[in-house]
Design a protein around this motif. Sequence first.
Motif, short mmCIF file in Angstrom:
data_model
loop_
_atom_site.label_atom_id
_atom_site.label_comp_id
_atom_site.label_asym_id
_atom_site.label_seq_id
_atom_site.Cartn_x
_atom_site.Cartn_y
_atom_site.Cartn_z
N UNK A 114 42.93 10.11 114.03
CA UNK A 114 43.31 8.87 114.67
C UNK A 114 43.95 7.92 113.12
N UNK A 115 42.48 8.15 112.41
CA UNK A 115 42.62 7.15 111.29
C UNK A 115 43.22 7.43 109.89
N UNK A 116 43.79 9.25 110.33
CA UNK A 116 45.25 9.64 109.30
C UNK A 116 46.30 8.93 109.79
N UNK A 117 46.20 8.74 111.46
CA UNK A 117 47.26 8.31 111.75
C UNK A 117 47.17 6.64 111.66
N UNK A 118 46.71 6.02 111.54
CA UNK A 118 46.77 4.50 111.06
C UNK A 118 47.23 4.41 109.20
N UNK A 119 46.50 5.41 108.41
CA UNK A 119 46.96 5.52 106.68
C UNK A 119 48.30 5.48 107.19
N UNK A 120 49.04 6.55 107.28
CA UNK A 120 50.31 6.88 107.72
C UNK A 120 50.60 6.01 108.29
N UNK A 121 50.70 4.58 109.34
CA UNK A 121 51.86 3.61 109.98
C UNK A 121 51.47 2.11 109.31
N UNK A 122 50.02 2.04 108.26
CA UNK A 122 49.62 1.29 108.04
C UNK A 122 48.59 0.03 108.92
N UNK A 123 48.23 1.00 110.14
CA UNK A 123 47.13 0.30 110.91
C UNK A 123 45.78 -0.29 110.81
N UNK A 124 45.77 -1.31 109.28
CA UNK A 124 44.49 -1.17 108.91
C UNK A 124 43.52 -1.74 109.51
N UNK A 125 44.07 -2.58 110.32
CA UNK A 125 42.69 -3.59 111.31
C UNK A 125 42.26 -2.22 112.53
N UNK A 126 43.38 -1.93 113.11
CA UNK A 126 42.83 -0.94 114.37
C UNK A 126 42.01 0.20 113.71
N UNK A 127 42.48 0.88 112.22
CA UNK A 127 41.51 1.76 111.36
C UNK A 127 39.81 1.25 111.36
N UNK A 128 39.97 0.01 111.39
CA UNK A 128 38.57 -0.11 111.03
C UNK A 128 37.86 -0.36 112.05
N UNK A 129 38.00 -0.91 113.63
CA UNK A 129 37.51 -1.05 114.72
C UNK A 129 37.49 0.24 115.48
N UNK A 130 38.16 1.22 114.85
CA UNK A 130 37.92 2.25 115.19
C UNK A 130 36.97 3.17 114.63
N UNK A 131 36.62 3.07 113.50
CA UNK A 131 35.52 3.70 112.60
C UNK A 131 34.73 2.65 112.48
N UNK A 132 34.27 1.67 113.53
CA UNK A 132 32.72 1.06 113.80
C UNK A 132 32.79 1.85 115.34
N UNK A 133 33.85 1.62 116.15
CA UNK A 133 33.21 2.68 117.24
C UNK A 133 33.11 4.19 116.99
N UNK A 134 32.65 5.07 115.76
CA UNK A 134 33.10 6.28 115.56
C UNK A 134 31.48 6.28 115.16
N UNK A 135 30.95 5.38 114.43
CA UNK A 135 29.81 4.79 114.02
C UNK A 135 29.19 5.07 115.39
N UNK A 136 29.28 3.94 115.79
CA UNK A 136 28.55 3.50 116.73
C UNK A 136 28.32 4.67 118.16
N UNK A 137 29.26 5.40 118.64
CA UNK A 137 28.79 6.73 119.28
C UNK A 137 27.73 7.25 118.94
N UNK A 138 27.89 7.56 117.77
CA UNK A 138 26.24 8.39 118.69
C UNK A 138 26.35 10.20 118.21
N UNK A 139 27.66 10.06 118.70
CA UNK A 139 28.24 11.70 118.79
C UNK A 139 28.67 12.32 117.85
N UNK A 140 28.98 11.75 117.04
CA UNK A 140 29.37 12.44 115.72
C UNK A 140 29.62 11.31 114.37
N UNK A 141 29.18 11.69 113.01
CA UNK A 141 29.36 11.14 112.03
C UNK A 141 29.95 11.76 111.09
N UNK A 142 30.55 10.37 110.40
CA UNK A 142 31.68 10.49 109.41
C UNK A 142 30.81 11.31 108.69
#
Length: 699
Positions: A390-418
């Motif tokens: 998802x983050x690589x796709x955001x980098x390709x299409x320029x979704x900066x705000x969406x990427x920031x939200x996805x990154x926060x969800x990832x950190x808060x998920x507790x299921x995986x680490x960046x």
Amino acid sequence: MAYHHLCSSPSSLLCDRHSLSVSPKPKSLRTNPPTSLNLVSLSKTSIKASSSHVSLEDLMSQETQIPRKLTNSQYPDGKTASKSYVWVNPRSPRASRLRQLTYDSRYSSLLKVAESLDSCNPNEKDVLAVLSSLGDDVSEQDAVVVLNNMSNPNTALLVLDHFRKILTKTSREVILYNVTLKVFRKSKDLDGAEKLFDEMLQRGVKPDNVTFSTLISCSRVCGLPSKAVEWFEKMPTYECDPDDVTYSAMIDAYGRAGNVDMAFTLYDRARTEKWRIDPVTFSTLIKIYGVSGNYDGCLNVYEEMKVLGVKPNVVIYNTLLDAMGRAKRPWQAKSIYKEMLSNGFSPNWATYAALLRAYGRARYGEDALNVYKEMKDKGLELTVVLYNTLLAMCADVGFADEAAEIFEDMKNSGACEPDSWTFSSLITIYSCSGKVSEAEGILNMMLEAGFEPNIFVLTSLIQCYGKAQRTDDVVRMFNRVYELGITPDDRFCGCLLNVMTHTPREELGKVMDCIEKAKPELGRVVKLLIGEQNGEGNFKNEASELFNHISSDVKKPYCNCLIDLCVNLDLLERACDLLELGLSLEIYAGIQSRSPTQWSLNLKSLSLGAALTALHVWINDLTKVQESGEQLPPLLGINTGHGKHKYSEKGLATVIESHLKELDAPFHEASDKAGWFLTTKVAAESWLESRRSPDLVVA
């Protein structure tokens, strides 16, 4: 015997969830006694098994055939009964006694014995204690039922040994071994099954088709397709001929084992001889085609499967979605997903993962985000790989705000680490957006997490500092590449070249020194371009030599950047030389096209500087055509594409439109063709006539 049929038929032993095929299942042995006995025979002889033909299935079917008509021969005195059958209250003691006389009662007790054997200690004493409940009159049929319903291979071996000792007469000893092999298959113990096979041979017991079918299916459920192939290829040694069920299973096994040619050979034979193929095998075939890159083959297998009447399941749909993702065919993935939903299937985690990969690779940003939101709504966790997709796709299409939200969800998920790829994508997003502080913040997080920046991260940071015109930071980051022992590649040097197009003229030398160190041949071309070295005649030769020795995927970016640099420095002649070189080396193709009714200039794949240069050359070409007396076509058009740069507010169309206005050119944006600017022959000729002059200034 009927239980001989039960144990020697390939389909009968393989009709469980790990079956070799989806062939119709035989009647299964009942695991529970009937709850009622409404109508029973008055004759005791009618419920006794024939001593010459003992059958589990026949006994069970006899007991369940209610009402059952009684014939004269069923009465000892030969007299005809006044009634063919009589109703017995199922709750009465008499019904209970009659039920006890059927084999169903015996079968139920055998199931309890099998259950006790599974849970007892795997030693001879405890096993014999359980088996003693069977009494002295144990038939071969009883032994088959007990072993067939066991799941503990450790005790099963002791039970098999006991039955072999007490059963002095067996119709075929291989049957006992076959049902014991099934126990090993249930527990996914291929090693134990192979040891039991060796014991069979040592005792002189000849294996049959069911023996090999069971070992093949055991290999498959253990995830060892190479072992399945090995057992399949042993069959002729023991004079066993595979049936179509086994052959169909081997399509899957050969495919998973990597022997694609054999899998396709068997599949061709299956289609010719009309074998029944299960969905698992079709799934493997689709996967084989997908891995080999034959994505049309995936769809062909899917269509053939439907023609044969095999209904697709979720696994089939997921395999197809994954293949269409690899093929970068998101539109077909969408179609398959809609069909899946319309057929009543609910998407699972694997479905969503395949869709995310398909949409992410193809840069279908909105669709990928919709799938992501649906997964979150359903409480499905994403892996670090899916987050990175998802983050690589955001980098390709320029979704900066969406990427920031996805990154926060990832950190808060507790299921995986960046991981390093997570940070790399985020740095790329902020770098391309020119957000220096955000990119540096992610870099610090990356270092704190224990990850060293790689060539991709450093390339992005250099681009970020270049856009911000922080040339000293560009040089600092360049030096860090060498400090980390990283060798600059063509993409990294292309980034430095791109930075030069944003660098103030007085600081160009700092970046040029970096380029010369990283790639001397590129440094020579740049020095010749900006005039730091003499050698007008050598420029095109050096540039041609450069393009012949770099990878094809960076040729166009290099040429675009060099032309942009020329335009920035008002070196129009050099820009035209580079464009001409790019056309001769086929770096650019199809920029100009002509038909009887329209001449077109196609600028979609060019940078801003290259597009302006191509426009200048085209206008000069039109002027020469008019001067030669050749007629222009009725319509002339410029195609810029209708998009904008993903990290810029200005698209190519906006820049070209502005430049055309500066030139007072009669081209106007077409209302029905986005990204096209059109004019007529009459208007073009009038404009070209009015602007005849020796020089053309490019803005």
